[in-house]
Design a protein around this motif. Structure first.
Motif, PDB file in Angstrom:
ATOM      1  N   ASP A 134       0.843  -1.192   0.000  1.00 44.73           N
ATOM      2  CA  ASP A 134       0.000   0.000   0.000  1.00 44.73           C
ATOM      3  C   ASP A 134       0.876   1.239   0.000  1.00 44.73           C
ATOM      4  N   THR A 135       0.287   2.355  -0.347  1.00 47.71           N
ATOM      5  CA  THR A 135       0.974   3.638  -0.261  1.00 47.71           C
ATOM      6  C   THR A 135       0.124   4.581   0.571  1.00 47.71           C
ATOM      7  N   ALA A 136       0.764   5.643   1.051  1.00 46.19           N
ATOM      8  CA  ALA A 136       0.014   6.628   1.836  1.00 46.19           C
ATOM      9  C   ALA A 136      -1.124   7.214   1.020  1.00 46.19           C
ATOM     10  N   ASP A 137      -0.876   7.470  -0.269  1.00 51.95           N
ATOM     11  CA  ASP A 137      -1.916   8.036  -1.114  1.00 51.95           C
ATOM     12  C   ASP A 137      -3.094   7.092  -1.258  1.00 51.95           C
ATOM     13  N   ASN A 138      -2.805   5.795  -1.412  1.00 53.20           N
ATOM     14  CA  ASN A 138      -3.890   4.823  -1.549  1.00 53.20           C
ATOM     15  C   ASN A 138      -4.725   4.743  -0.276  1.00 53.20           C
ATOM     16  N   THR A 139      -4.057   4.722   0.871  1.00 51.19           N
ATOM     17  CA  THR A 139      -4.772   4.634   2.137  1.00 51.19           C
ATOM     18  C   THR A 139      -5.582   5.893   2.387  1.00 51.19           C
ATOM     19  N   GLN A 140      -4.977   7.040   2.114  1.00 52.10           N
ATOM     20  CA  GLN A 140      -5.712   8.299   2.255  1.00 52.10           C
ATOM     21  C   GLN A 140      -6.892   8.344   1.309  1.00 52.10           C
TER      22      GLN A 140
END
Length: 346
Positions: free
Chosen positions: A38-44
């Motif tokens: 996952d990436t921070a952008d995906n989680t956000q």
């Protein structure tokens, strides 16, 4: 994480600052550490989408309308910011007169049920509200109707009656004043109760303050109706038109929901730990232990939207933003599903 005292210091500024840039997912500030893949952008992005879906349902609109152009946004939001910062909110719900006595009675384990019952019965309107809430699907424990305050205290226990009292006190404040806000108030109340029960259930799983989390779980919904009404007042004074429009309501809720929650908690003299629960939800630290309110609101929002057949978050994405095991998440969801289904039948 900025401390509570720095938040208080900001509270007493005397100027009218420009409102901060709109930020996404201010309601669901996930504190979960990013996992591999996952990436921070995906989680956000998951949090942003869930929040947008919730606003579409609460405001009974489509995604495009949430970001439509609106007139006088800066002037109206500046005034709202000023009123919040200087404790000049005209629509802020004031502390009910019975709250101090009730909180004292609930915290006094030697006082017994009789003293608590006497306080409640001394306020006929509160008595009616408590019996209505106690017999709602969110609290009813069986098929039998609870017909008296003594019976409610006996059946629900002291922890259960604490939550019923919190909901009963807030319920009249969430009642629609006119047909224009009726649907919003009804949906916000359903969402608030579901968030409160989810936070309570998770707190029990973690051995935390279940009643405290239930109470703070109701505050975001109460803040929503408060902000909407305050914005209507501001617009009537600025341009003679009290209709904020979808996009302006959404901007105001997104920017000021947590500050309004804190202001209500202060106005009602709620315990300092309640302020802490709210602060943790607003400004989380990665993988902090007190993510109970965040997790409860995420799961509750998803379940409310699922039950209302609205756009939703895929089930497999929940584990990416909540601090629960799949088994724990399943237990919370099952509890909420039963409550929502019973409510629909009622």
């Amino acid at each position: 994480m900025p401390g509570f005292f720095s938040w208080i210091a900001d509270f007493f500024t005397k100027t009218k600052p420009s409102p901060p840039p709109a930020t996404e997912a201010r309601l669901f500030n996930s504190a979960k550490t990013i996992t591999s893949g996952d990436t921070a952008d995906n989680t956000q992005g998951l949090s942003v989408q869930l929040e947008e879906n919730l606003f579409c349902w609460l405001l009974d609109t489509g995604p495009a309308n949430l970001r439509a152009e609106h007139a006088l946004p800066d002037k109206a939001l500046q005034e709202l910011e000023y009123r919040l910062s200087n404790n000049k909110m005209e629509e802020l719900p004031r502390q009910p007169l019975t709250i101090p006595m009730l909180m004292k009675a609930l915290s006094d384990e030697s006082g017994g049920r009789q003293k608590l019952s006497q306080i409640i019965l001394g306020d006929p309107a509160l008595t009616d509200q408590i019996l209505q809430v106690a017999n709602s699907p969110y609290f009813r424990t069986g098929d039998h109707t609870i017909e008296s305050v003594d019976q409610a205290i006996f059946v629900l226990g002291m922890d259960g009656i604490r939550n019923v009292i919190a909901a009963a006190v807030m319920r009249p404040m969430m009642t629609a004043r006119n047909s224009r806000e009726a649907l919003f108030a009804q949906r916000a109340w359903r969402w608030g109760l579901t968030c409160a029960r989810a936070a309570e259930f998770i707190a029990k799983l973690r051995g935390e303050d279940a009643s405290g989390y239930f109470t703070v779980g109701l505050l975001p919904a109460l803040s929503y109706i408060t902000i909407r009404r305050e914005l209507q007042q501001i617009l009537r004074s600025q341009r003679g038109d009290g209709d904020p429009g979808i996009a302006l309501i959404r901007d105001a809720l997104t920017r000021f929901q947590w500050r309004t929650c804190q202001l209500i908690a202060s106005e009602w003299n709620l315990p300092p730990k309640y302020h802490s629960y709210l602060m943790v939800a607003e400004r989380p630290v990665p993988d902090q232990e007190q993510a109970t309110l965040i997790d409860g609101m995420v799961i509750a929002s998803r379940e409310v939207l699922r039950h209302a057949h609205q756009r939703n978050m895929p089930e497999e994405d929940l584990e990416k933003i909540v601090h629960l095991t799949p088994e724990q998440t399943g237990r919370v969801r099952a509890s909420l599903k039963a409550v929502l289904s019973e409510g629909a039948r009622g």
